[in-house]
Scaffold this motif. Structure first.
Motif, PDB file in Angstrom:
ATOM      1  N   VAL A 315       0.851  -1.196   0.000  1.00 37.90           N
ATOM      2  CA  VAL A 315       0.000   0.000   0.000  1.00 37.90           C
ATOM      3  C   VAL A 315       0.882   1.241   0.000  1.00 37.90           C
ATOM      4  O   VAL A 315       0.867   2.017  -0.940  1.00 37.90           O
ATOM      5  N   ASN A 325      -1.534  -4.983   2.163  1.00 39.05           N
ATOM      6  CA  ASN A 325      -2.942  -5.383   2.162  1.00 39.05           C
ATOM      7  C   ASN A 325      -3.077  -6.796   1.612  1.00 39.05           C
ATOM      8  O   ASN A 325      -2.936  -7.021   0.416  1.00 39.05           O
ATOM      9  N   LYS A 440      -6.726   0.380   2.975  1.00 38.36           N
ATOM     10  CA  LYS A 440      -5.863   1.254   2.162  1.00 38.36           C
ATOM     11  C   LYS A 440      -6.201   2.728   2.406  1.00 38.36           C
ATOM     12  O   LYS A 440      -5.313   3.571   2.495  1.00 38.36           O
ATOM     13  N   ARG A 444      -3.771   5.743   3.912  1.00 37.91           N
ATOM     14  CA  ARG A 444      -3.549   7.024   3.217  1.00 37.91           C
ATOM     15  C   ARG A 444      -3.823   8.222   4.138  1.00 37.91           C
ATOM     16  O   ARG A 444      -3.306   9.303   3.950  1.00 37.91           O
TER      17      ARG A 444
END
Length: 446
Positions: A315, A325, A440, A444
């Motif tokens: 990721v 992931n 994910k 971020r």
């Protein structure tokens, strides 16, 4: 009178079967006990197929000549019991599609782990070689719909044990069985034998003209192989011994031999990393050779294959902490393979809907590589119990965002946070893709 085909379940496989059935002149009725997605309603209406949602009208179902049962519906379902009691034949989508495939060939791939990766790589090899082929089955696109709307000369099909449960004549030209480990035992009366039997059905109708590719290092496969009279040509693959026919890896080099054809390739050239992926790559390369694909094409395909979303997917790295992931790891064996390939101290995110898991197989790797476990699920008691003596740090979380924050807090630069849950995802998420996407997104936002 046209034959009456009743389809239970209006998902991808159900609607695909309905379209093919309608095309072939059956009187088709689709019944789903829950809601039907808009896109599937539109498809059914386009082909003027009768359907019902949120209910099963028994008088419209029990008058069937044949029933196609979607793979998600278990045998213990009351309606299925009534259908069985009346003696109405029950088939799966792959059985129905097989009847109308014409002279096309089929490469069928099953196994507890690695089947999606192997299927995707197999398809990539066939496409790279310029074959007229389609990727179908459990991977997300209906085999029956493909046969109805856009038939090809070759179908590369990912097949689950549930789809194999209801076959009669289905026969792949090439069958690949990646491995067998405990999975879905809730659907097989908690008897591993029943599940093993399902997996071996992929080869039961094969003839002496066909090929059966399997892992010679997989103890369950090897233990049961002798119990089935398989008529096809065996092509085992192994990382522990050299084989005259089939595939093996020795000193970093893969050798694949089918009849008189032989190809070799360096493992360092594989785009897929990790030992389990060397097995997947051997299986797909063997499949390519059985199809008569040139060695150069297989080599190019193996070197250019992109890894899949949610399967050991990198990721990003945040302040020295790597996030991976592996949401598609819905059983213990998948998680074992993921941990085996870890080379840095690991914070493991585990949990979800337990399918009768035995976590003890993970203990050695957990002791060796895992510094903390973050539980992600509504019921984490079994995980806590399994690892309490070996892992000092264990945290309970109830969302992907919470799990990512907890894991990041526990990690130091140089560590890896691995989402490899070993469980199904239906407690907190729609499916494993949703779980992976939320993971994910949370990474971020760190």
């Amino acid at each position: 009178m046209s034959k009456r085909l009743v389809i239970l379940g209006a998902g991808e496989s159900g609607v695909g079967t309905a379209i093919l059935g309608r095309q072939k002149g059956y009187d088709v009725f689709v019944s789903d006990g829950g809601p039907i997605k808009e896109k599937y309603k539109e498809e059914l209406n386009k082909y003027q197929i009768e359907w019902e949602a949120n209910q099963h009208t028994e008088e419209k179902i029990l008058n069937a000549d044949e029933v196609m049962k979607s793979p998600g519906i278990p045998e213990k379902n009351e309606l299925v019991k009534k259908i069985r009691k009346k003696g109405i034949p029950v088939i799966s989508e792959i059985e129905f599609a097989y009847r109308y495939k014409g002279n096309s060939k089929i490469i069928g791939i099953t196994g507890s782990n690695g089947k999606t990766t192997t299927t995707s790589l197999m398809y990539h090899i066939c496409k790279t070689a310029g074959l007229d082929c389609a990727l179908v089955g459990n991977i997300g696109y209906s085999f029956a719909k493909q046969v109805a709307e856009d038939p090809k000369e070759l179908y590369v099909a990912e097949i689950s044990s549930f789809q194999l449960d209801d076959i009669q004549t289905f026969r792949p030209d090439v069958a690949i069985l990646t491995n067998i480990s405990e999975d879905h035992l809730d659907r097989y009366d908690y008897r591993f034998e029943n599940y093993i039997h399902s997996k071996f059905r992929i080869a039961e109708n094969q003839t002496a003209h066909d090929y059966f590719i399997y892992c010679a290092d997989d103890p369950v496969t090897m233990q049961y192989l002798e119990k089935y009279s398989i008529k096809s040509n065996p092509l085992p693959f192994s990382m522990s011994k050299e084989l005259p026919q089939g595939g093996f890896i020795r000193n970093g080099q893969m050798t694949v031999t089918v009849d008189d054809e032989k190809m070799q390739m360096n493992v360092s050239d594989f785009t897929l990393k990790g030992k389990h992926n060397q097995n997947n790559t051997m299986a797909a390369a063997l499949g390519g050779v059985t199809m008569g694909i040139r060695k150069e094409k297989i080599r190019v395909a193996v070197q250019t294959f992109e890894s899949l979303a949610h399967r050991m997917e990198p990721v990003s790295t945040v302040r020295g902490v790597e996030f991976i992931n592996d949401s598609k790891a819905t059983n213990v064996n998948s998680t074992w393979f993921a941990l085996e390939s870890m080379e840095r101290p690991t914070i493991l995110i585990l949990g979800g809907v337990d399918k009768g898991n035995d976590y003890s197989v993970l203990l050695d790797l957990v002791r060796e590589k895992v510094k903390a476990i973050v539980c992600l699920g509504t019921d984490n008691g079994k995980i806590q119990e399994a690892f309490k003596n070996d892992v000092q740090l264990m945290v309970n979380t109830s969302s992907a965002e919470e799990a990512v924050k907890a894991a990041f807090h526990l990690a130091s630069p140089g560590d890896t946070v691995l989402l490899s849950p070993a469980c199904a995802s239906f407690d907190l998420f729609k499916n494993y893709e949703d779980r992976g996407d939320q993971f994910k997104q949370a990474v971020r936002e760190l």
